[in-house]
Design a protein around this motif. Sequence first.
Motif, mmCIF file in Angstrom:
data_model
loop_
_atom_site.group_PDB
_atom_site.id
_atom_site.type_symbol
_atom_site.label_atom_id
_atom_site.label_comp_id
_atom_site.label_asym_id
_atom_site.label_seq_id
_atom_site.Cartn_x
_atom_site.Cartn_y
_atom_site.Cartn_z
ATOM 1 N N SER A 275 0.770 -1.199 -0.050
ATOM 2 C CA SER A 275 0.047 0.010 -0.028
ATOM 3 C C SER A 275 1.018 1.284 -0.064
ATOM 4 O O SER A 275 0.310 2.271 -0.277
ATOM 5 N N SER A 276 1.849 1.000 0.567
ATOM 6 C CA SER A 276 2.944 2.202 0.472
ATOM 7 C C SER A 276 3.733 2.715 -0.741
ATOM 8 O O SER A 276 3.997 3.881 -0.830
ATOM 9 N N ASN A 277 3.735 1.906 -1.566
ATOM 10 C CA ASN A 277 4.391 2.279 -2.703
ATOM 11 C C ASN A 277 3.471 2.195 -4.043
ATOM 12 O O ASN A 277 3.996 2.087 -5.194
ATOM 13 N N THR A 278 2.256 2.228 -3.874
ATOM 14 C CA THR A 278 1.262 2.121 -4.988
ATOM 15 C C THR A 278 0.356 3.495 -4.705
ATOM 16 O O THR A 278 -0.347 3.360 -3.605
ATOM 17 N N LEU A 279 0.103 4.042 -5.795
ATOM 18 C CA LEU A 279 -1.084 4.943 -5.610
ATOM 19 C C LEU A 279 -1.972 4.845 -6.765
ATOM 20 O O LEU A 279 -1.550 4.712 -7.722
ATOM 21 N N VAL A 280 -3.260 4.893 -6.510
ATOM 22 C CA VAL A 280 -4.499 4.560 -7.425
ATOM 23 C C VAL A 280 -5.017 5.969 -7.582
ATOM 24 O O VAL A 280 -5.487 6.685 -6.648
#
Length: 331
Positions: A275-280
């Motif tokens: 979750s910390s290195n993916t942005l949607v």
Amino acid sequence: MSLIEVTSDVAAAPQGAPAAFQYLDCLGDGGGGLVAFPTETVYGLGADAGNAEALARLYKVKGRPAAHPVIVHVASAEEAWLWADAVPEFAHKLAERFWPGPLTLVLKRAAKVLDTVTGGADTVGLRVPGHPVAQELLQAFGAGIAAPSANRFGRLSPTSADHVRADLGMGIDAVIESGTCDVGLESTIVDCSGEAPVILRPGRITAADIEAVAGMPLAEDDSTVRAPGTLPAHYAPRAKLKMMRRTEIIEAVATNKGKRLAALLLEIPVPRLSSSNTLVVPAVAVTYARSLYANLRVLDATGADTILVETPPDSPSWAAVLDRLGRAAHT
Ligand code: TXA
Ligand code: MG
């Protein structure tokens, strides 16, 4: 609306002094200072456009080559025309419709314009920003403020005062703090020095908008008139950036062997790296543009060596985003 306090350590406002005076002292009257200020596109790094020494310092702090011209910001179209030599009818129409706003017009320069501003070219870039703080600063200053984006040359433009401080730190005299920028990408640049308008840099104001208001078709960018600063490699995060289709990103993540990957994806969630290195982000061009640079900074800060960016749709509303991502991905 009044100017917000100075937040840079370097130039703390004296107790009780009206903030506007501090900036004016700093910028003008031989002050030769560098003041970062918000615009609706990105934060600019301002210097007195009539002061060659201040401009030399501006180039030095940015690490920018001397041949790259800077945009002169003024409070109104009437003031802008004082910097230009000949203003065609279609440029008047564009100014009337889009100024104040995220549009830069390139026009034949007036004799008074310094070579340090134009990089020696016979044209000058002019913009009347709409951001209330920029407007207040320009109206109080009463003259042109040369302002490139307030980042080090080639890097991501800043869309908050924190970004400016992170990039330029103590090298400048003040940052006028005023939240995040609404547009998030740099202004649309239209060359009006020829027979018909040419888009040198796409932005929130689209090619269709320009054609409709100018009342004529755009001329092709023949690359001899291309804005010298719009290099193929520009607007880049620290990490390597690759544009990929979603299926390719899924494949890259599934087969990854120890690479530090981060990802910028469009709306529908896919298997996360973590979750910390993916942005949607929403697949809406205006919203995506607003947060693009901030998102790339966040992904850079994860320590990733590669950022996988899901390729946005290839439609006119995405032209500016695709332009900037293409440059960021260029090696
Ligand atoms: O939204 C913006 O335009 C921001 C804010 C601060 O106003 N400014 C900005 O400035 O993006 P900068 O210096 O980062 O980019 C200005 C671009 C460069 O690519 C430069 O080559 C081009 O404008 N430019 C400036 N004057 C020009 C001229 N006379 N002819 C062609 N291109 C010009
Ligand atoms: Mg820039």
